[in-house]
Scaffold this motif. Structure first.
Motif, PDB file in Angstrom:
ATOM      1  N   ALA A 212      31.830  -9.099  -7.609  1.00 44.82           N
ATOM      2  CA  ALA A 212      32.721 -10.001  -6.954  1.00 44.82           C
ATOM      3  C   ALA A 212      32.233 -11.264  -6.594  1.00 44.82           C
ATOM      4  O   ALA A 212      30.947 -11.405  -6.554  1.00 44.82           O
ATOM      5  N   PRO A 213      33.069 -12.592  -6.413  1.00 41.70           N
ATOM      6  CA  PRO A 213      32.298 -13.785  -5.897  1.00 41.70           C
ATOM      7  C   PRO A 213      31.235 -13.306  -4.943  1.00 41.70           C
ATOM      8  O   PRO A 213      30.263 -14.289  -4.818  1.00 41.70           O
ATOM      9  N   GLY A 214      31.475 -12.688  -3.892  1.00 42.47           N
ATOM     10  CA  GLY A 214      30.600 -12.624  -2.943  1.00 42.47           C
ATOM     11  C   GLY A 214      29.215 -12.017  -3.388  1.00 42.47           C
ATOM     12  O   GLY A 214      28.183 -12.269  -2.989  1.00 42.47           O
ATOM     13  N   ASP A 215      29.438 -11.083  -4.287  1.00 40.98           N
ATOM     14  CA  ASP A 215      28.180 -10.630  -4.834  1.00 40.98           C
ATOM     15  C   ASP A 215      27.385 -11.727  -5.584  1.00 40.98           C
ATOM     16  O   ASP A 215      26.166 -11.787  -5.566  1.00 40.98           O
ATOM     17  N   ARG A 216      28.007 -12.476  -6.253  1.00 46.09           N
ATOM     18  CA  ARG A 216      27.482 -13.705  -6.972  1.00 46.09           C
ATOM     19  C   ARG A 216      26.885 -14.648  -5.824  1.00 46.09           C
ATOM     20  O   ARG A 216      25.593 -15.187  -6.384  1.00 46.09           O
ATOM     21  N   LEU A 217      27.370 -14.927  -4.936  1.00 46.32           N
ATOM     22  CA  LEU A 217      26.766 -15.602  -3.901  1.00 46.32           C
ATOM     23  C   LEU A 217      25.615 -15.162  -3.352  1.00 46.32           C
ATOM     24  O   LEU A 217      24.464 -15.840  -3.228  1.00 46.32           O
ATOM     25  N   ARG A 218      25.586 -13.839  -3.065  1.00 51.59           N
ATOM     26  CA  ARG A 218      24.266 -12.993  -2.544  1.00 51.59           C
ATOM     27  C   ARG A 218      23.277 -13.307  -3.755  1.00 51.59           C
ATOM     28  O   ARG A 218      21.919 -13.386  -3.382  1.00 51.59           O
ATOM     29  N   THR A 219      23.632 -13.049  -5.081  1.00 44.45           N
ATOM     30  CA  THR A 219      22.735 -13.186  -6.250  1.00 44.45           C
ATOM     31  C   THR A 219      22.082 -14.605  -6.164  1.00 44.45           C
ATOM     32  O   THR A 219      20.677 -14.615  -6.353  1.00 44.45           O
ATOM     33  N   ARG A 220      22.920 -15.715  -5.870  1.00 44.25           N
ATOM     34  CA  ARG A 220      22.218 -16.973  -5.991  1.00 44.25           C
ATOM     35  C   ARG A 220      21.410 -17.205  -4.892  1.00 44.25           C
ATOM     36  O   ARG A 220      20.372 -17.627  -5.118  1.00 44.25           O
ATOM     37  N   ARG A 221      21.639 -16.679  -3.843  1.00 47.94           N
ATOM     38  CA  ARG A 221      20.768 -16.860  -2.546  1.00 47.94           C
ATOM     39  C   ARG A 221      19.386 -15.997  -2.746  1.00 47.94           C
ATOM     40  O   ARG A 221      18.262 -16.343  -2.451  1.00 47.94           O
ATOM     41  N   LEU A 222      19.499 -14.718  -3.703  1.00 47.49           N
ATOM     42  CA  LEU A 222      18.247 -14.062  -3.904  1.00 47.49           C
ATOM     43  C   LEU A 222      17.525 -14.959  -4.935  1.00 47.49           C
ATOM     44  O   LEU A 222      16.284 -14.716  -4.986  1.00 47.49           O
ATOM     45  N   GLU A 223      18.220 -15.434  -5.900  1.00 45.43           N
ATOM     46  CA  GLU A 223      17.409 -15.994  -6.749  1.00 45.43           C
ATOM     47  C   GLU A 223      16.587 -17.216  -6.299  1.00 45.43           C
ATOM     48  O   GLU A 223      15.444 -17.553  -6.630  1.00 45.43           O
ATOM     49  N   ARG A 224      17.180 -18.109  -5.224  1.00 45.44           N
ATOM     50  CA  ARG A 224      16.507 -18.930  -4.744  1.00 45.44           C
ATOM     51  C   ARG A 224      15.299 -18.311  -3.951  1.00 45.44           C
ATOM     52  O   ARG A 224      14.203 -19.035  -3.842  1.00 45.44           O
ATOM     53  N   ALA A 225      15.612 -17.393  -3.141  1.00 42.95           N
ATOM     54  CA  ALA A 225      14.369 -16.674  -2.390  1.00 42.95           C
ATOM     55  C   ALA A 225      13.251 -16.482  -3.309  1.00 42.95           C
ATOM     56  O   ALA A 225      12.126 -16.613  -3.265  1.00 42.95           O
TER      57      ALA A 225
END
Length: 287
Positions: A212-225
């Motif tokens: 879902a789009p929300g999952d992808r947003l969380r993935t982006r945040r995890l990528e930055r971390a």
């Protein structure tokens, strides 16, 4: 006349192994990069291989949206590329399948992707990180290493059906997420940027991204971390806030769920000593 491109044999890279294991059908190695970016030319490999950058700034020519750490790439046998670390001191996991063994895996499944892939899904990254941790432990059972290697291989053995084409609006939406991952974002925001109806956007994300789009947003945040953990020495609590998470505890839970390791464990895999707040970073305290 242009010089011929380098073609590496199985398990050989622009890097020196710190740990190496040869298993039936697959070779595993954790390597330190030995070439500066400007000394890495276009090249190819005889094998099919996966590379997970575990330390340093890694640039890849593999298809897909730009991603931050941990960068995970699949390259088929013979594909020409110029993947490299921008700065010196990079480290990476390499998982190499000999051409004949890779063909056997493809024949037994649904075929293999014929183009390079940038793998951003949680299943692939979790397998790659667990494989890195097991390899660096130096005492992992062969069965465990083989199983994790095949989990990773499966991510390149399920190509899209013939005739399918990723929609261009998805790239616009992904770019928007990458640029504003640390801000509140709604489906309506993404749909407006993409130029599609919110229902169409949600369906497209599930089909093409498997999330879902929300999952992808969380993935982006995890990528930055993960990228900040790989490149800097900031306290994990500060990294959590800079990546769009509420606090360190929130980052701990999401990181463990997505990658199978805590931020502190990941930092140690990357060769740095994490600076943690009073929040427990172990699995038992991140539930």
């Amino acid at each position: 006349m242009a010089a011929p491109r380098t073609a590496f044999s199985q398990g050989r890279f622009y890097g020196a192994p710190t740990v190496e294991r040869r298993l039936p059908g697959v070779r595993l190695a954790h390597l330190q990069a030995t070439k500066r970016a400007d000394h890495v030319d276009e090249h190819s490999h005889d094998d099919a291989h996966f590379v997970l950058a575990t330390h340093g700034r890694y640039i890849t020519t593999a298809a897909g949206p730009e991603t931050e750490g941990p960068v995970l790439v699949y390259n088929p046998p013979g594909v020409v590329h110029r993947d490299r670390f921008i700065d010196g001191g990079g480290y990476f996991l390499a998982v190499s399948f000999a051409p004949a063994d890779w063909r056997a895996l493809a024949d037994a499944g649904r075929g293999a992707a014929i183009d390079a892939l940038r793998l951003t899904g949680p299943v692939a990254r979790r397998a790659a990180l667990r494989l890195t941790r097991s390899l660096l432990a130096r005492d992992a059972e062969t069965l465990s290493l083989e199983g994790l290697s095949l989990e990773l291989a499966a991510q390149a053995l399920t190509p899209s059906a013939d005739g399918d084409k990723r929609p261009s609006w998805l790239d616009r939406a992904e770019t928007y997420l990458a640029d504003r991952f640390d801000q509140p974002i709604t489906v309506a925001d993404l749909a407006e940027v993409a130029g599609v109806h919110p229902v169409h956007l949600a369906r497209g994300y599930r089909r093409w991204m498997g999330a879902a789009p929300g999952d992808r947003l969380r993935t982006r945040r995890l990528e930055r971390a993960a990228d900040l953990l790989m490149r800097g020495r900031d306290p994990i609590g500060e990294i959590a806030l800079a990546s769009g998470f509420c606090d360190q505890s929130h980052l701990n839970r999401q990181f463990l769920k997505a990658y199978g390791v805590t931020p502190g464990e990941f930092a140690r895999l990357c060769g740095r000593r994490p600076v943690v707040a009073s929040v427990q970073d172990e699995a038992g305290g991140a539930a």
